[in-house]
Design an enzyme around this catalytic site. Structure first.
Site, PDB file in Angstrom:
ATOM      1  N   GLU A 143       0.652  -1.193   0.132  1.00  0.00           N
ATOM      2  CA  GLU A 143      -0.183   0.073  -0.070  1.00  0.00           C
ATOM      3  C   GLU A 143       0.813   1.236  -0.043  1.00  0.00           C
ATOM      4  O   GLU A 143       1.481   1.510   0.973  1.00  0.00           O
ATOM      5  CB  GLU A 143      -1.046   0.095   1.160  1.00  0.00           C
ATOM      6  N   ASP A 178      -5.842   2.530  -1.364  1.00  0.00           N
ATOM      7  CA  ASP A 178      -6.673   3.346  -0.308  1.00  0.00           C
ATOM      8  C   ASP A 178      -6.878   4.810  -1.083  1.00  0.00           C
ATOM      9  O   ASP A 178      -6.053   5.709  -1.213  1.00  0.00           O
ATOM     10  CB  ASP A 178      -5.851   3.419   0.814  1.00  0.00           C
ATOM     11  N   GLU A 240     -11.412   2.510   6.398  1.00  0.00           N
ATOM     12  CA  GLU A 240     -10.490   3.014   7.228  1.00  0.00           C
ATOM     13  C   GLU A 240     -10.337   4.469   7.585  1.00  0.00           C
ATOM     14  O   GLU A 240      -9.455   5.368   7.061  1.00  0.00           O
ATOM     15  CB  GLU A 240      -8.898   2.605   6.743  1.00  0.00           C
TER      16      GLU A 240
END
Length: 258
Positions: A143, A178, A240
């Protein structure tokens, strides 16, 4: 319809960690993720998952000494044995939790270490970890993280992450996209997803710039959710984010999606 997983490190902090599973299920979530499970016995977590009929979607490998500021080991020279041991620890938890995805944090670029040397070590560690996870039928995720929230982190841009995945060439090595980090570092989120859809292994969401509920700020999440459906994305969306107040008070966006 997108499948949403509550991030239990950030959400439902009104109750102790092991009680957050029931809270997430009661709120309507079908899956959960969190950063690290290692404070708790794997069997205890597995029992909460079974009792709440939840899917464990994702968690991170051991990151080194988190309290001392370490943010992963994969790019750190001299820590290869510790990284390899962390792979085995993560596999043991993933087996117990029936989790198919594990995230390996890259780490902060060490002082006096050239970036290219760190990237070379990172690639070698990822290849080893992905090969080992493949034996278990699991995927390894990487990520990119933005430089504002985590200065010095090795991996910051989505395109670079997907290039690394292509270079290594293992089918179970994927990228976490993300949208919070990607909006800060790259922007043009939909075109970014379209360009790399085949190697996106997981998506996470939060508002930008404050990392709260995905119901305001710079990113039009309702539109993105519809486009992801239309594009055939069948993975999870990890929530998140840091709730503005009590977690349940901020779930209006989720009720509309359900």
């Amino acid at each position: 319809m997108p499948r949403f997983a509550a991030n239990l490190t950030m959400m439902f902090n009104e109750v102790p960690f092991l009680d957050r599973f029931a809270e997430a299920a009661s709120a309507g979530f079908a899956g959960v993720e969190f950063l690290f499970p290692y404070e708790w016995d794997a069997a205890a977590i597995a029992e909460r998952l079974r009792a709440s009929e939840l899917t464990q979607v994702l968690f991170n490998m051991p990151p080194g000494d988190w309290a001392a500021g370490e943010r992963g080991l994969a790019c750190l020279p001299g820590r290869e044995r510790e990284f390899a041991a962390g792979v085995e620890t993560a596999i043991a938890y993933a087996r117990a939790l029936d989790c198919r995805r594990v995230h390996a944090m890259a780490g902060l670029l060490a002082a006096a270490t050239e970036r290219e040397r760190a990237l070379d070590l990172y690639r070698r560690n990822l290849a080893m970890a992905a090969s080992r996870l493949a034996e278990e039928g699991m995927a390894l995720l990487i990520e990119p993280i933005n430089t504002r929230d985590m200065p010095g982190y090795l991996l910051n841009h989505q395109r670079e992450a997907h290039e690394i995945v292509a270079d290594i060439g293992l089918p179970n090595l994927k990228v976490q996209m993300d949208f919070y980090h990607a909006q800060i570092m790259d922007g043009d989120l939909w075109r970014l997803f379209e360009a790399h859809q085949e190697t996106v292994g997981h998506i996470q969401i939060a508002s930008v710039p404050e990392r709260h509920e995905p119901d305001g700020g710079e990113v039009n999440y309702p539109w993105l959710f519809g486009e992801l459906d239309a594009a055939g994305y069948d993975g999870w969306l990890g929530c998140e984010y840091r709730p503005r107040g009590a977690t349940r008070d901020g779930l209006g966006w989720f009720a509309r999606q359900r």
